[in-house]
Design an enzyme around this catalytic site. Sequence first.
Site, PDB file in Angstrom:
ATOM      1  N   TYR A 145       0.677  -1.020  -0.047  1.00 55.31           N
ATOM      2  CA  TYR A 145      -0.307   0.079   0.174  1.00 55.31           C
ATOM      3  C   TYR A 145       0.499   1.403  -0.205  1.00 55.31           C
ATOM      4  O   TYR A 145       0.737   2.172  -1.251  1.00 55.31           O
ATOM      5  CB  TYR A 145      -0.999   0.338   1.415  1.00 55.31           C
ATOM      6  CG  TYR A 145      -1.836   1.041   1.058  1.00 55.31           C
ATOM      7  CD1 TYR A 145      -2.581   0.988   0.027  1.00 55.31           C
ATOM      8  CD2 TYR A 145      -1.712   1.608   2.706  1.00 55.31           C
ATOM      9  CE1 TYR A 145      -3.962   2.155   0.256  1.00 55.31           C
ATOM     10  CE2 TYR A 145      -2.858   3.417   2.383  1.00 55.31           C
ATOM     11  CZ  TYR A 145      -3.389   3.331   1.475  1.00 55.31           C
ATOM     12  OH  TYR A 145      -5.079   3.991   1.371  1.00 55.31           O
ATOM     13  N   TYR A 159       3.154  13.664 -14.518  1.00 57.29           N
ATOM     14  CA  TYR A 159       2.907  13.999 -15.498  1.00 57.29           C
ATOM     15  C   TYR A 159       2.606  16.201 -15.327  1.00 57.29           C
ATOM     16  O   TYR A 159       2.155  16.023 -16.502  1.00 57.29           O
ATOM     17  CB  TYR A 159       1.633  13.524 -15.313  1.00 57.29           C
ATOM     18  CG  TYR A 159       1.557  12.094 -16.547  1.00 57.29           C
ATOM     19  CD1 TYR A 159       1.938  10.999 -16.571  1.00 57.29           C
ATOM     20  CD2 TYR A 159       0.720  11.810 -17.730  1.00 57.29           C
ATOM     21  CE1 TYR A 159       2.083   9.335 -17.066  1.00 57.29           C
ATOM     22  CE2 TYR A 159       1.146  11.179 -18.531  1.00 57.29           C
ATOM     23  CZ  TYR A 159       1.782  10.274 -17.621  1.00 57.29           C
ATOM     24  OH  TYR A 159       1.556   8.708 -18.326  1.00 57.29           O
TER      25      TYR A 159
END
Length: 310
Positions: A145, A159
């Site tokens: 996780y 991005y």
Amino acid sequence: MRILVTGGAGFIGSHLCDRLLAEGHSVIAMDNLITGTTRNIEHLVGHERFLFIKHDVTNYLYVEGKLDAILHFASPASPIDYLNYPIQTLKVGSLGTHNVLGLAMAHDARLLLASTSEVYGDPLVHPQTEDYWGNVNPVGPRGCYDEAKRFAEAIVMAYHNVHGVNTRIVRIFNTFGPRMRLDDGRVVPNFVGQALRGEPLTVYGDGSQTRSFCYIDDQVDGLYRLLLSDEHEPVNIGNPYEISILDFAHLINELTDNPGGIVFQDKRIEGDPQTRRPDISKGQRILKWEPKVDIRKGLKRTIEYFKDRV
Ligand code: UDP
């Protein structure tokens, strides 16, 4: 706005759908239902601005029509869930995040990533500020996780920097409220379920470890404000009120008049953080946000919800 919420049938995701609809937006909830449940959104069925799509975001992702924002909340999130689904957890944080970033680019939509206080691991800095890099064991049981979310943050920043995607990153601290799954293994549903059945509460270890619990409405308010803000760097959202797990057990027993008491169990998962408390000064400053619901009030509402489920 027309907004996609991945993990829209989950605990936080479904409350987000409610808030976004209440603000007048159109909402598409997407969920593969491995840890989410349609029960969380059944009250929205038939709403003219709501659509549910059962889909796994790690697979090819396409949404027809315009999209103004994507809130990426799909992921197993309780320790029991991500221990049961370590590969799905790693995939949704990596491939799933990659897919939603592609979708955000295609639609020129802003993207909000649900990250987590688990990126700080078992923290050596207290309280945790956003500039702390964390203390995480990548190959420990919680690594699936923690590292999935750390990777997700990294690819979202990439991005943003390379393609100019309009991104937000929230680090969500322990949050509780109605629609948590009774069997998700987390301390709030475990303790409240046990208390309502008149059983002893299972405190793992000696209960000296701390957490800071945020009521769902406060969490969702912080998330919505972050979505509307211009902040691209991570922001902690949580309640800084810190309590030991043992004191928390006493509090639940008091609020439920549970005669069952407490039992200590040697069940702490390796890497279970000893302390956790958000430093929320950044959120207070840039979002003009802070939690308002005190823990007793939040717990009373949560206990009411669980009464029907036990
Ligand atoms: N915990 C506990 N009894 C339970 C469930 C959890 O004492 O029945 C403890 C757990 O060891 C941890 C804390 O409560 O220290 C919070 O655990 P949870 O699973 O809710 O989430 P975490 O904050 O660790 O992600």
